[in-house]
Design an enzyme around this catalytic site. Structure first.
Site, PDB file in Angstrom:
ATOM      1  N   LYS A 133       0.808  -1.226   0.000  1.00  0.00           N
ATOM      2  CA  LYS A 133       0.000   0.000   0.000  1.00  0.00           C
ATOM      3  C   LYS A 133       0.835   1.267   0.000  1.00  0.00           C
ATOM      4  O   LYS A 133       0.426   2.310   0.492  1.00  0.00           O
ATOM      5  CB  LYS A 133      -0.974  -0.021   1.178  1.00  0.00           C
ATOM      6  CG  LYS A 133      -1.993  -1.130   0.988  1.00  0.00           C
ATOM      7  CD  LYS A 133      -3.063  -1.165   2.033  1.00  0.00           C
ATOM      8  CE  LYS A 133      -4.040  -2.291   1.693  1.00  0.00           C
ATOM      9  NZ  LYS A 133      -5.045  -2.480   2.740  1.00  0.00           N
ATOM     10  N   ASN A 134       1.998   1.173  -0.591  1.00  0.00           N
ATOM     11  CA  ASN A 134       2.855   2.350  -0.738  1.00  0.00           C
ATOM     12  C   ASN A 134       2.651   2.905  -2.156  1.00  0.00           C
ATOM     13  O   ASN A 134       2.502   2.144  -3.112  1.00  0.00           O
ATOM     14  CB  ASN A 134       4.312   1.907  -0.508  1.00  0.00           C
ATOM     15  CG  ASN A 134       5.304   2.964  -0.920  1.00  0.00           C
ATOM     16  OD1 ASN A 134       5.531   3.179  -2.109  1.00  0.00           O
ATOM     17  ND2 ASN A 134       5.893   3.627   0.051  1.00  0.00           N
TER      18      ASN A 134
END
Ligand SMILES: [Zn+2]
Lengths: 353, 347
Positions: A133-134
């Site tokens: 989720k970067n």
């Protein structure tokens, strides 16, 4: 908006001693040597972070973090593009993938050393698996795939990531980018979406993807009709599922001359008559009744009163958390049709709920 | 269930600690320390706690922020100008041929300006023309904005930041406003809310970015006709679940959405349609009474972003002892009024 907050920091190893003592983390870093102690880096003078005279929001960096980034600052200043610089950048990314500059510099080195971009794609796949989720990791993948001009593994890769979390916004957004950028990738997408909806009928991301696919295909009336039946089926499995109801309302945007509305209206009325009181069903009925009314005939006045009854039922029994909202919808309907006398007034105490 | 109590002092302490020193786990914010500064200062301002910092500390912060500004020079082309998020690569500032790695970021520029205004700086040392041309260079043909020049990603977050910068500097002549509006409108979905990009799933955060952007441009009605407003309002009030707000249908509630959706509804004039008491209870139940601060949910530890946005959410629904906020700029009304004064002075 909070995606970048949690997962990376939990996974980045800030404690060096943990690396040395925890055998489960032993993936080659048990013998980790600081860059400052590595003979092959003797020629480089590390550059400390320059925070100026007054420090604010300081971070208690781990020794390892400072060491890696002090050397990173040194090579980016000297402009060194080498094998060892690439390894250093790899370490820096592991410590903080949210640093834009390390990614930009990495790409510079990769292109300069003419590294096979397929290897780089493998690398970024592994990093994404760790930091799903970067933002930067997905952006970097986009850069590599654009340069390779080869999306052949992308649907499978995003499917893998969605297997970890079927609502991962980054993965879906990237998948849509792949589909819209490269042709011929949409063919099996409906099957993919179907599987996900079967696994979790409440997966709103999958429903959204379904709309995305249908919308892109410029659907004719038959397609929309099929979608309508599909959605009716899914609603009957779980009538309180907002995702399916929103999709149904989305299909109505394709309606011409109210034909779809009639079908939806029939479906809803039958559901209601069977005793179903899903808040989304009642909400949909209110909208349909509102559209349907076009005269002040007695029959239509009864329809309006029924809509007002539904508002009142929602406010007091089925959806009390939105009591104020239903009172507002109810008063809109009252005003629109000038119906002052009825039995379904919603009373709101002290202007609140 | 007993009513949770709001204890502002604990949260002031939490922010003052964050302003000073963050634990090693925060190293992932190394490149964007300005965001922590922003959340801590806006949060303190809402708590009416800025004075406790003292004038010299405030001055230190202002100087630290101004050091992050990139101004045009032989080594910094104008399209890289604006603010960086941290000092990570500040040593490259003014270094020949390194502008590729030392560039501004539009989210950081937005937050830097908010911080400066909140601390009473008059923005006189901001190179406005360079910032505005920097922002303009990030706009793509589809109307959206990138986060930064080199390989930056683009979505509604950066559209919002860009438009907020133009609003604060009172000049949108360098960008294509119509294209920006077109992009926002293309992000509107079948379910009545906005995704980060056209076609992507509706999300509370991107919906806020869209609505706040349009409100800053005074163009809410040009994108949202009566029917669209009606379904957006329904989508937004439907996000209230178990008291708190979720970011998307069928997800768990999270304190930050009390701001993202609360502010959206507030801008639309519809905040009275939610259940404020239950929203308040949800947010307050996520306050940490040992460390101060708010977490996103019961399973998490507090962080500056969720603490600030929890307070913003509480302020919107009229919590006593909290200063009111301007929901479009996400600074306090006091700071926004001060900004108006600066703008008038410069006219
Ligand atoms: Zn959150």
């Amino acid at each position: 908006m909070d995606d970048r907050k949690k997962s990376p920091e939990l996974k980045s190893d800030s404690s060096d001693s943990a690396d040395e003592t925890d055998p489960s983390r032993n993936n080659g870093c048990s013998n980790y040597v600081m860059y400052r102690d590595r003979p092959e880096w003797k020629d480089v003078q590390p550059v400390a972070q320059d925070d100026g005279p007054a420090q604010v929001v300081r971070i208690a960096y781990s020794e390892k973090f400072s060491d890696v980034f002090d050397y990173f600052r040194a090579i980016i200043k000297s402009g060194e593009k080498s094998e060892r610089a690439l390894n250093l950048v790899t370490d820096a990314i592991t410590l903080n993938p949210a640093n834009y500059t390390v990614w930009i510099y990495r790409l510079e080195i990769v292109l300069y050393l003419k590294i096979d971009l397929h290897n780089e794609l493998d690398y970024i796949s592994n990093v994404i698996r760790e930091f799903t989720k970067n933002y930067q990791v997905w952006q970097y993948r986009k850069n590599i795939v654009e340069m390779l001009n080869d999306p052949s593994g992308e649907l499978e890769f995003t499917a893998d990531i969605l297997d970890l979390d079927a609502k991962n916004y980054h993965a879906w957004q990237y998948r849509q980018w792949v589909i819209t950028t490269f042709s011929n990738l949409i063919e099996n997408e409906l099957n993919f979406v179907d599987d996900l909806i079967s696994q979790d009928i409440r997966n709103n991301s999958a429903w959204n993807q379904r709309y995305f696919v249908i919308n892109m295909s410029n659907p004719n009336a038959d397609v929309i009709d099929k979608e309508l039946k599909y959605t009716f089926d899914k609603i009957q499995i779980l009538t309180k599922n907002e995702s399916a109801w929103n999709y149904l309302r989305g299909l109505l945007l394709y309606s011409e001359n109210g034909i779809l509305e009639d079908k939806v209206s029939t479906f809803c009325t039958q559901l209601y008559d069977k005793g179903n009181r899903s808040i989304h069903l009642l909400s949909c009925l209110i909208d349909l009744l509102d559209v349907d009314v076009n005269s002040t005939e007695l029959e239509d006045v009864e329809k309006v009163k029924f809509a007002l009854k539904l508002c009142s039922d929602l406010a007091s029994v089925y959806d009390p958390i939105r009591r104020s909202y239903w009172a507002y919808i109810s008063s809109n309907i009252e005003n629109k049709y000038s119906i002052k006398e009825h039995d379904f007034k919603i009373v709101i105490s002290n202007g609140n709920n | 269930m007993t009513k949770p109590e709001f204890k502002p002092e604990q949260h002031k302490k939490y922010f003052r600690r964050s302003l000073d020193l963050l634990p090693g786990e925060s190293a992932v914010f190394d490149y964007s320390r300005l965001t922590i500064l922003y959340f801590a200062l806006i949060g303190l301002d809402i708590l009416d706690g800025l004075d406790s910092l003292g004038d010299s500390r405030k001055k230190d912060i202002v100087e630290w922020v101004y050091r992050l500004q990139l101004v045009p020079s032989d080594h910094c082309p104008v399209h890289k100008c604006g603010f960086m998020g941290s000092t990570t690569v500040i040593h490259l500032k003014n270094h020949p041929n390194r502008d590729k790695f030392c560039e501004s970021n539009v989210a950081m520029t937005y937050m830097a300006l908010c911080i400066l205004v909140t601390l009473g700086d008059d923005l006189s040392r901001v190179d406005k023309s360079a910032v505005l041309r920097g922002v303009a260079s990030l706009q793509k043909p589809d109307g959206s904005f990138k986060s930064n020049y080199e390989h930056g990603e683009s979505d509604l977050r950066f559209v919002y930041c860009s438009l907020a910068i133009c609003n604060i500097l009172d000049d949108s002549s360098t960008i294509n406003v119509n294209n920006a509006i077109k992009f926002i409108s293309n992000c509107f979905n079948y379910d009545g809310a906005f995704g980060q990009n056209p076609g992507t799933e509706s999300h509370g955060g991107s919906t806020y970015c869209a609505i706040a952007s349009l409100s800053l441009l005074d163009q809410l009605n040009s994108v949202l006709d009566e029917n669209k407003s009606k379904i957006l309002e329904r989508w937004a009030v439907n996000r209230q679940t178990n008291g708190g707000f979720q970011g998307r249908p069928n997800k768990d509630p999270d304190t930050c959405y009390s701001f993202w959706l609360g502010a959206t509804l507030s801008i639309m004039g519809s905040l009275n349609r939610i259940n404020k008491d239950r929203n308040r209870d949800f947010v307050l139940n996520n306050a940490n009474f040992i460390t101060g601060g708010f977490s996103k949910n019961m399973d998490s530890i507090p962080d500056p972003m969720h603490t600030c946005l929890s307070l913003c959410g509480l302020s919107l629904i009229g919590e006593e002892k909290l200063n009111p906020i301007n929901p479009s700029l996400n600074i306090t009304v006091r700071a926004a009024n001060y900004l108006k004064q600066i703008q008038l002075r410069n006219m």
